[in-house]
Design a protein around this motif. Structure first.
Motif, short mmCIF file in Angstrom:
data_model
loop_
_atom_site.label_atom_id
_atom_site.label_comp_id
_atom_site.label_asym_id
_atom_site.label_seq_id
_atom_site.Cartn_x
_atom_site.Cartn_y
_atom_site.Cartn_z
N VAL A 161 12.96 -16.24 7.44
CA VAL A 161 12.57 -14.98 6.82
C VAL A 161 11.06 -15.00 6.58
O VAL A 161 10.49 -16.03 6.23
CB VAL A 161 13.36 -14.75 5.50
CG1 VAL A 161 13.10 -15.81 4.47
CG2 VAL A 161 13.10 -13.37 4.93
N GLU A 162 10.43 -13.87 6.82
CA GLU A 162 9.01 -13.67 6.53
C GLU A 162 8.93 -12.67 5.39
O GLU A 162 9.59 -11.64 5.42
CB GLU A 162 8.28 -13.15 7.76
CG GLU A 162 8.34 -14.12 8.94
CD GLU A 162 7.75 -13.52 10.19
OE1 GLU A 162 6.54 -13.70 10.40
OE2 GLU A 162 8.52 -12.88 10.95
N LEU A 163 8.12 -13.00 4.39
CA LEU A 163 7.99 -12.15 3.21
C LEU A 163 6.53 -11.77 2.99
O LEU A 163 5.62 -12.55 3.31
CB LEU A 163 8.51 -12.87 1.96
CG LEU A 163 9.98 -13.24 2.00
CD1 LEU A 163 10.12 -14.71 2.35
CD2 LEU A 163 10.64 -12.93 0.70
N GLU A 164 6.35 -10.59 2.42
CA GLU A 164 5.01 -10.08 2.14
C GLU A 164 5.07 -9.29 0.84
O GLU A 164 6.03 -8.57 0.60
CB GLU A 164 4.57 -9.19 3.30
CG GLU A 164 3.20 -8.60 3.15
CD GLU A 164 2.84 -7.76 4.36
OE1 GLU A 164 2.15 -8.28 5.25
OE2 GLU A 164 3.28 -6.59 4.42
N GLN A 224 5.34 -4.18 -4.53
CA GLN A 224 6.33 -4.12 -3.46
C GLN A 224 6.48 -5.51 -2.83
O GLN A 224 5.50 -6.24 -2.69
CB GLN A 224 5.92 -3.12 -2.38
CG GLN A 224 6.92 -2.98 -1.27
CD GLN A 224 6.47 -1.97 -0.23
OE1 GLN A 224 5.29 -1.78 0.00
NE2 GLN A 224 7.43 -1.33 0.41
N ILE A 225 7.70 -5.83 -2.44
CA ILE A 225 7.98 -7.03 -1.65
C ILE A 225 8.78 -6.57 -0.44
O ILE A 225 9.76 -5.84 -0.57
CB ILE A 225 8.78 -8.08 -2.46
CG1 ILE A 225 7.94 -8.59 -3.63
CG2 ILE A 225 9.21 -9.24 -1.54
CD1 ILE A 225 8.69 -9.53 -4.56
N ARG A 226 8.33 -7.00 0.72
CA ARG A 226 9.02 -6.68 1.97
C ARG A 226 9.41 -7.99 2.65
O ARG A 226 8.66 -8.96 2.58
CB ARG A 226 8.11 -5.89 2.91
CG ARG A 226 7.76 -4.52 2.39
CD ARG A 226 6.63 -3.87 3.18
NE ARG A 226 5.38 -4.61 3.14
CZ ARG A 226 4.55 -4.67 2.10
NH1 ARG A 226 4.85 -4.05 0.97
NH2 ARG A 226 3.43 -5.35 2.16
N TYR A 227 10.56 -7.98 3.29
CA TYR A 227 10.93 -9.16 4.06
C TYR A 227 11.56 -8.75 5.38
O TYR A 227 12.11 -7.67 5.51
CB TYR A 227 11.84 -10.11 3.27
CG TYR A 227 13.22 -9.59 3.01
CD1 TYR A 227 14.23 -9.77 3.96
CD2 TYR A 227 13.53 -8.92 1.85
CE1 TYR A 227 15.51 -9.29 3.73
CE2 TYR A 227 14.80 -8.45 1.61
CZ TYR A 227 15.78 -8.64 2.56
OH TYR A 227 17.03 -8.15 2.33
N ARG A 228 11.43 -9.64 6.35
CA ARG A 228 12.03 -9.48 7.67
C ARG A 228 12.81 -10.75 7.96
O ARG A 228 12.23 -11.83 8.03
CB ARG A 228 10.95 -9.25 8.72
CG ARG A 228 11.47 -9.06 10.12
CD ARG A 228 11.81 -7.61 10.34
NE ARG A 228 12.09 -7.36 11.75
CZ ARG A 228 12.85 -6.37 12.14
NH1 ARG A 228 13.35 -5.54 11.26
NH2 ARG A 228 13.09 -6.18 13.40
#
Length: 134
Positions: A72-75, A87-91
């Motif tokens: 998982v990649e998080l930003e 905001q937190i986004r993950y892929r």
């Protein structure tokens, strides 16, 4: 009910050490110092990612969904005043021969079983997506 206990101490002006049981984690602890190690926000994102992957593995095993790998990649987006994450986004990248509808359900259940993601979702906008990795 489960209780967690972690000790964090300053080791020098740029670093802190977190310890739990027989494990330690060295952290960067100087504002805007990208050379000192993981800063607190990066550590939070790492915890969220690890918790999601833990839930994912648990659900995949109990649901008998083949999972050959996952990462998982998080930003996160931070504002300065007041200093907070907005905001937190993950892929999530999954290696699995399972059909997309089973993987979608796998992610839904993994999110529900992630203590850290559930906690963060109460405080900040959280957006996630996934894809099948080659």
């Amino acid at each position: 009910m489960q209780t967690y206990h972690v000790k964090v101490e300053r080791t020098d002006p740029q670093h802190a050490r977190a310890s739990v049981r027989d494990f330690t984690l060295e952290l960067g602890a100087r504002r805007a110092d990208t050379e000192a190690g993981f800063n607190p926000v990066e550590t939070l994102l790492s915890a969220a990612g690890a918790c999601l992957l833990t839930g994912l593995q648990f659900v995949a095993q109990t649901s008998q969904i083949p999972l050959e790998g996952a990462w998982v990649e998080l930003e996160a987006t931070r504002q300065d005043k007041p200093p907070t994450l907005t905001q937190i986004r993950y892929r999530l990248h999954l290696k699995s021969p399972a059909p997309p509808e089973r993987l979608e359900r796998l992610l839904e259940l993994a999110e529900r079983n992630s203590t850290v993601l559930q906690t963060l979702a109460q405080a900040v906008r959280l957006e996630g997506s996934w894809e099948v990795a080659p």
